[in-house]
Design an enzyme around this catalytic site. Structure first.
Site, PDB file in Angstrom:
ATOM      1  CB  SER A 563      -1.154   0.572   1.527  1.00 48.50           C
ATOM      2  OG  SER A 563      -1.941   0.739   0.842  1.00 48.50           O
ATOM      3  CG  ASP A 648      -6.387  -2.452  -3.284  1.00 45.54           C
ATOM      4  OD1 ASP A 648      -7.434  -1.617  -2.285  1.00 45.54           O
ATOM      5  OD2 ASP A 648      -5.592  -2.725  -3.151  1.00 45.54           O
ATOM      6  CG  HIS A 683      -5.997  -1.969   0.344  1.00 46.03           C
ATOM      7  ND1 HIS A 683      -5.280  -2.366  -0.784  1.00 46.03           N
ATOM      8  CD2 HIS A 683      -5.249  -2.173   1.797  1.00 46.03           C
ATOM      9  CE1 HIS A 683      -4.327  -0.787  -0.014  1.00 46.03           C
ATOM     10  NE2 HIS A 683      -4.197  -1.846   1.246  1.00 46.03           N
TER      11      HIS A 683
END
Length: 711
Positions: A563, A648, A683
């Site tokens: 991320s 995501d 995610h």
């Protein structure tokens, strides 16, 4: 016969070796997918950026799906020779986990609640027992049954009405973090008819057992922007909008105080907070503002007795201080100091009990738990004896108790849940994490905390673990990990999964770079906005320190981040690609400028105070100077493995997809660049506790293959 068996074994080894060589040869002959270039000019502040792969932003377009599937096919071909090893790693990591496991029960409102797993099943069962743990078990939710037939499943916990009869729970079947709230009658087991779509999944009960508050998300941006009130038995279309957060840089949420006296609505951005409250007795009262938002004023609230306790940075308290104020006079002018601000201590959280105040602090990077009596007669810290541990307060729902529940683990010490008597100072270990397989012994692993000097003279802490048989002679492979954003601190915690690297000679290092809060709030401030590059240079300077001190070498150094940590990976390989043999970037935030200019994308507007607003030229130019996608030029990149999830909602799939296409275009080395897109995940990756291990097995196989380790 004795001669035949060894001959057979040798034959099998030869065939296996030939098969691996064949798959390696096939991989060498495989050609990576070539993404078509369709230049789009992106103009801002008179500056034009040319994005050749902007077309990938069109979700569900057949051409996009085709490209992602070709990338996955290429990944599968190039890693075919590691497929068997991936399976072995998966089974090895799974084999250390106690499958029929359960959490430590906690008591709330007459029931003991706990979560357990069953052997061979990947999802939890949420359970409770009435009055005594000796009574029969009541299964509230069996996620294994609920997940049947679903490619993805996640339950966002649950909340129970005060009369213990109804459970509200949220479910996500897509991995976009858009939950549907439903209600279950715990006496009959029946599901109620009403379904509330597009929520955060959490519901908060008023004390009347029929009113719930919940947070709804914006359909496009997924920003949590509305608080609604729902009356059980009515249609969600009839729900009352209680609060709407109109500032696009804020998110809103709702919760009940531990005292069960108030329902609280919070609004927050990176730099500013605001809270309002109403009685929890029924759903009819209006909300009262606790303290109106002021830019730069951060605070959070807890309640006890007739006062609110306020954790705040008021009056330049960078590391926060604790204040209190009466329920009837809540404005900041009424706040009085309980614990003052300290330059060397970050005040992170508080737990309030009838006789005790428990404070979670951080000093020189280390967790501290401080226990004080309200009357001032007792004030002490829990003792911890090393520099690579994690300690935190656990589930403490009762006010009138002398028992504090906390958790502890270290890089070489599995997690424990501990009940501590704050009067007698006796502790009871309620549970220790079991590491199965019979091979793990904590004394076989060495922990260190070292300090690397950054280029501006700042000392950067690094937590390290390795097997005692691993030599520090510059030849050991080392995986360096960091995150470094949002003030999120990566504490040095235990991982049974990580043993699969340590036992094969890897050293593991966590770089506590600026952008987190490991060394206090200023550590975060020095790694954001126009100081963001400190995060990247800290990581690089830690790498150089590890090489110079012979923990590893450029040929054996690896880096990993996900991320915002994936942004870190992208920046690092642009700035110092020569330091690393391989890099893993999971769901990487790499197209910073384009994303931050698109306010329709989830999270964008709420993060202007983290990254800057590129609509302002100064921030635009600074972002552009480090954005990995905008700075991917001709250079010899290391081996790279990039992963993402198609659904995501935090880092859209197209960011890593475009980045990989551009990296391949400009890479001057012969190193491999691999990309895998999980078409069912978001995610957080795949759902289910064991499916996640398969993803880690992919990562580990990538690293170990580069070290020519295949068993």
């Amino acid at each position: 016969m004795k001669k035949i068996v060894p001959l057979l074994i040798l034959t099998l080894i030869f065939v296996s070796s030939c098969n691996k060589k064949n798959t390696r040869n096939l991989a060498k002959n495989s050609t990576p997918p070539k993404a078509e270039k369709k230049p789009v000019n992106l103009e801002k502040h008179g500056d034009i950026r040319v994005d050749d792969y902007f077309w990938m932003n069109e979700r569900d377009h057949p051409e996009v799906i085709d490209y992602l599937e070709r990338e996955n096919d290429y990944y599968n071909k190039l890693t075919e020779h590691t497929r068997e090893f991936q399976t072995e790693l998966f089974e090895e990591m799974k084999g250390r986990i106690k499958e029929d496991d359960a959490s430590v029960p906690f008591k709330r409102n007459g029931y003991w609640y706990y979560t357990r797993y069953e052997t061979g099943k990947g999802y939890p069962l949420y359970c409770r027992k009435k009055d005594s743990l000796d009574n029969s078990e009541i299964i509230l939710f069996d996620n294994n049954e609920m997940a049947e037939g679903q490619a993805y499943f996640n339950q966002a916990g649950y909340s129970i009405s005060e009369d213990n009869k109804i459970a509200a729970f949220g479910v996500d079947l897509v991995s976009r973090r858009k939950y549907t709230i439903q209600f279950k009658n715990l006496e009959t087991g029946e599901l109620l008819k009403e379904k509330i779509e597009n929520t955060t999944g959490r519901a908060v009960w008023a004390n009347d057992n029929k009113t719930v508050y919940y947070t709804r998300k914006d359909e496009e941006t997924l920003r949590s922007n509305q608080i609604f009130k729902h009356i059980l038995g009515t249609s969600p279309e009839e729900d009352t909008l209680v609060f709407q957060e109109n500032d696009e840089t804020f998110n809103t949420f709702v919760y009940k105080t531990k005292s069960r006296k108030f329902i609280v609505i919070g609004s927050s951005s990176t730099l500013t907070s605001e809270y309002q409250f109403t009685t929890a007795e029924n759903g009819d009262s209006d909300f009262t503002m606790l303290q109106k938002r002021e830019r730069g004023l951060e605070y959070s609230v807890a309640h006890y007795g007739e006062d609110f306790y306020v954790l705040t940075n008021k009056d330049n308290a960078t590391n926060f201080k604790l204040m209190k104020t009466s329920e009837t006079a809540t404005g900041k002018e009424n706040w009085t100091e309980v614990i003052p601000h300290r330059d060397d201590v970050l005040l992170e959280d508080v737990d309030i009990f009838k006789d005790f105040l428990v404070v979670s602090e951080r000093t020189n990077g280390l967790n501290k738990i401080r226990i004080t009596r309200w009357d001032g007669t007792v004030d002490y810290y829990l003792p911890f004896d090393n520099e690579t541990y994690t300690a935190y307060t656990g589930t403490n729902v009762d006010f009138d108790t002398e028992i504090l529940r906390y958790g502890y683990n270290a890089l070489n010490t599995p997690s424990s849940v501990i009940d501590f008597n704050m009067v007698t100072k006796e502790k009871e270990v309620k549970k220790e994490q079991e590491v199965l397989g019979g091979k793990f012994k904590k004394e076989n692993y060495i922990m260190e905390r070292i300090w690397a000097t950054a280029r501006d003279g700042v000392k950067v802490p690094v937590s390290i673990i390795y097997h005692k048989d691993t030599k520090k002679n510059g030849k050991a492979p080392l995986l360096q990990y960091a995150y470094g954003s949002y003030g999120s601190t990566i504490d040095p915690s235990f991982s049974s999964i990580r043993l699969s690297l340590l036992d094969r000679g890897f050293i593991y290092a966590i770089a506590h770079v600026r952008g987190g809060e490991y060394l206090g709030r200023q550590w975060y401030e020095d790694g954001k906005l126009l100081k963001k590059k400190n995060t990247f240079t800290d990581f690089i300077d830690v790498s150089k320190h590890l090489i110079e001190n012979e923990y590893t070498s450029e040929k054996h150094l690896y880096a990993s981040g996900g991320s915002a940590g994936g942004l870190l990976m992208g920046s690092v390989i642009n700035m110092a690609p020569e330091l690393y043999n391989g890099v893993i970037a999971a769901v990487p935030f790499v197209d910073v400028v384009t994303t931050m200019l698109d306010d329709s994308i989830p999270l964008t507007t709420g993060e202007y105070d983290e990254w800057g607003n590129p609509n302002v030229k100064e921030y635009y130019e600074y972002m552009k100077s480090y954005s990995p996608y905008d700075n991917a030029f001709a250079k010899a990149y290391p081996n790279i493995f990039v992963t993402t999830g198609y659904h995501d909602s935090q880092v859209q799939y197209w960011e890593p997809a475009k980045w990989v296409a551009k990296l391949r275009e400009h890479n001057t080395s012969k190193n491999k660049i691999l990309f895998y897109c999980d078409m069912d995940a978001g995610h957080g990756g795949a759902s289910g506790r064991f499916e996640a291990l398969k993803e880690i097995a992919k990562d580990y196989a990538f690293l170990l293959d580069l070290e020519n380790i295949d068993k």
